[in-house]
Design a protein around this motif. Sequence first.
Motif, PDB file in Angstrom:
ATOM      1  N   LEU A  99       0.833  -1.210   0.000  1.00 16.83           N
ATOM      2  CA  LEU A  99       0.000   0.000   0.000  1.00 16.83           C
ATOM      3  C   LEU A  99       0.865   1.255   0.000  1.00 16.83           C
ATOM      4  O   LEU A  99       0.454   2.308  -0.486  1.00 16.83           O
ATOM      5  N   MET A 100       2.080   1.125   0.508  1.00 19.49           N
ATOM      6  CA  MET A 100       2.974   2.266   0.611  1.00 19.49           C
ATOM      7  C   MET A 100       3.503   2.736  -0.749  1.00 19.49           C
ATOM      8  O   MET A 100       4.245   3.699  -0.827  1.00 19.49           O
ATOM      9  N   GLN A 101       3.077   2.092  -1.811  1.00 19.67           N
ATOM     10  CA  GLN A 101       3.419   2.553  -3.167  1.00 19.67           C
ATOM     11  C   GLN A 101       2.539   3.726  -3.589  1.00 19.67           C
ATOM     12  O   GLN A 101       2.794   4.356  -4.611  1.00 19.67           O
ATOM     13  N   SER A 102       1.502   4.004  -2.796  1.00 21.99           N
ATOM     14  CA  SER A 102       0.553   5.051  -3.158  1.00 21.99           C
ATOM     15  C   SER A 102       0.026   5.747  -1.906  1.00 21.99           C
ATOM     16  O   SER A 102      -0.596   5.112  -1.066  1.00 21.99           O
ATOM     17  N   LYS A 103       0.279   7.042  -1.817  1.00 23.88           N
ATOM     18  CA  LYS A 103      -0.250   7.802  -0.671  1.00 23.88           C
ATOM     19  C   LYS A 103      -1.774   7.773  -0.678  1.00 23.88           C
ATOM     20  O   LYS A 103      -2.409   7.732   0.373  1.00 23.88           O
ATOM     21  N   LEU A 104      -2.361   7.776  -1.866  1.00 20.80           N
ATOM     22  CA  LEU A 104      -3.814   7.711  -1.983  1.00 20.80           C
ATOM     23  C   LEU A 104      -4.340   6.400  -1.402  1.00 20.80           C
ATOM     24  O   LEU A 104      -5.284   6.396  -0.605  1.00 20.80           O
ATOM     25  N   ALA A 105      -3.724   5.282  -1.764  1.00 24.45           N
ATOM     26  CA  ALA A 105      -4.140   3.985  -1.235  1.00 24.45           C
ATOM     27  C   ALA A 105      -3.951   3.931   0.281  1.00 24.45           C
ATOM     28  O   ALA A 105      -4.825   3.430   1.005  1.00 24.45           O
ATOM     29  N   CYS A 106      -2.845   4.460   0.772  1.00 28.34           N
ATOM     30  CA  CYS A 106      -2.585   4.471   2.224  1.00 28.34           C
ATOM     31  C   CYS A 106      -3.639   5.257   2.974  1.00 28.34           C
ATOM     32  O   CYS A 106      -4.150   4.802   4.000  1.00 28.34           O
ATOM     33  N   GLN A 107      -3.972   6.434   2.476  1.00 24.08           N
ATOM     34  CA  GLN A 107      -4.949   7.265   3.178  1.00 24.08           C
ATOM     35  C   GLN A 107      -6.320   6.609   3.194  1.00 24.08           C
ATOM     36  O   GLN A 107      -7.004   6.610   4.214  1.00 24.08           O
ATOM     37  N   VAL A 108      -6.716   6.018   2.076  1.00 21.95           N
ATOM     38  CA  VAL A 108      -8.014   5.342   2.035  1.00 21.95           C
ATOM     39  C   VAL A 108      -7.998   4.132   2.971  1.00 21.95           C
ATOM     40  O   VAL A 108      -8.977   3.872   3.671  1.00 21.95           O
ATOM     41  N   LYS A 109      -6.884   3.416   3.029  1.00 22.09           N
ATOM     42  CA  LYS A 109      -6.802   2.282   3.942  1.00 22.09           C
ATOM     43  C   LYS A 109      -6.897   2.745   5.392  1.00 22.09           C
ATOM     44  O   LYS A 109      -7.527   2.077   6.218  1.00 22.09           O
TER      45      LYS A 109
END
Length: 165
Positions: A116-126
């Motif tokens: 998930l750390m490949q994408s700040k967007l994915a991290c925030q949604v997670k």
Amino acid sequence: MSNIEESKNISNHIIQAAVLIAEELHRGQTDKAGVDYFESHLTTVGEAGANWKEKVVGYLHDAAEDTEYSVEQVMQMLKGRAGNLLAENEAKEIKLALELLNSQTASSREEYITRLMQSKLACQVKLNDLTHNMDLSRIAHPTEKDYARIKKYEKEFELLKDYLK
């Protein structure tokens, strides 16, 4: 209309497209508390987004994981409903976040959280997803299994939060 107003209208249109897709794809599904999945979980995660992309991904984050549709198919639906309002670079960023958020494509939970750390967007949604998942007040009679799951989620939450600092 100013550029800011026009941009907000475009963003709202794309969010609304994601809302309609999520509602359609998850129709009939319920969460751990037996409540409508779209109305409870997806709406909570979607509305927790700090910007339009986080809202779009929040609404769609479980589509490829919990329905018969692939990320590619979900993105085609989003592009179809959003028309040409979704810029290609934005579509790529959203698609990557949705791919990373699909835990079924990871070999382990650890790999899933790390990638998930490949994408700040994915991290925030997670983080928004975990926040809602950790809310035990939604479950009338939590079990030991629920408490163990929350403990695991808390560690994942801290890891992702530290990454975003």
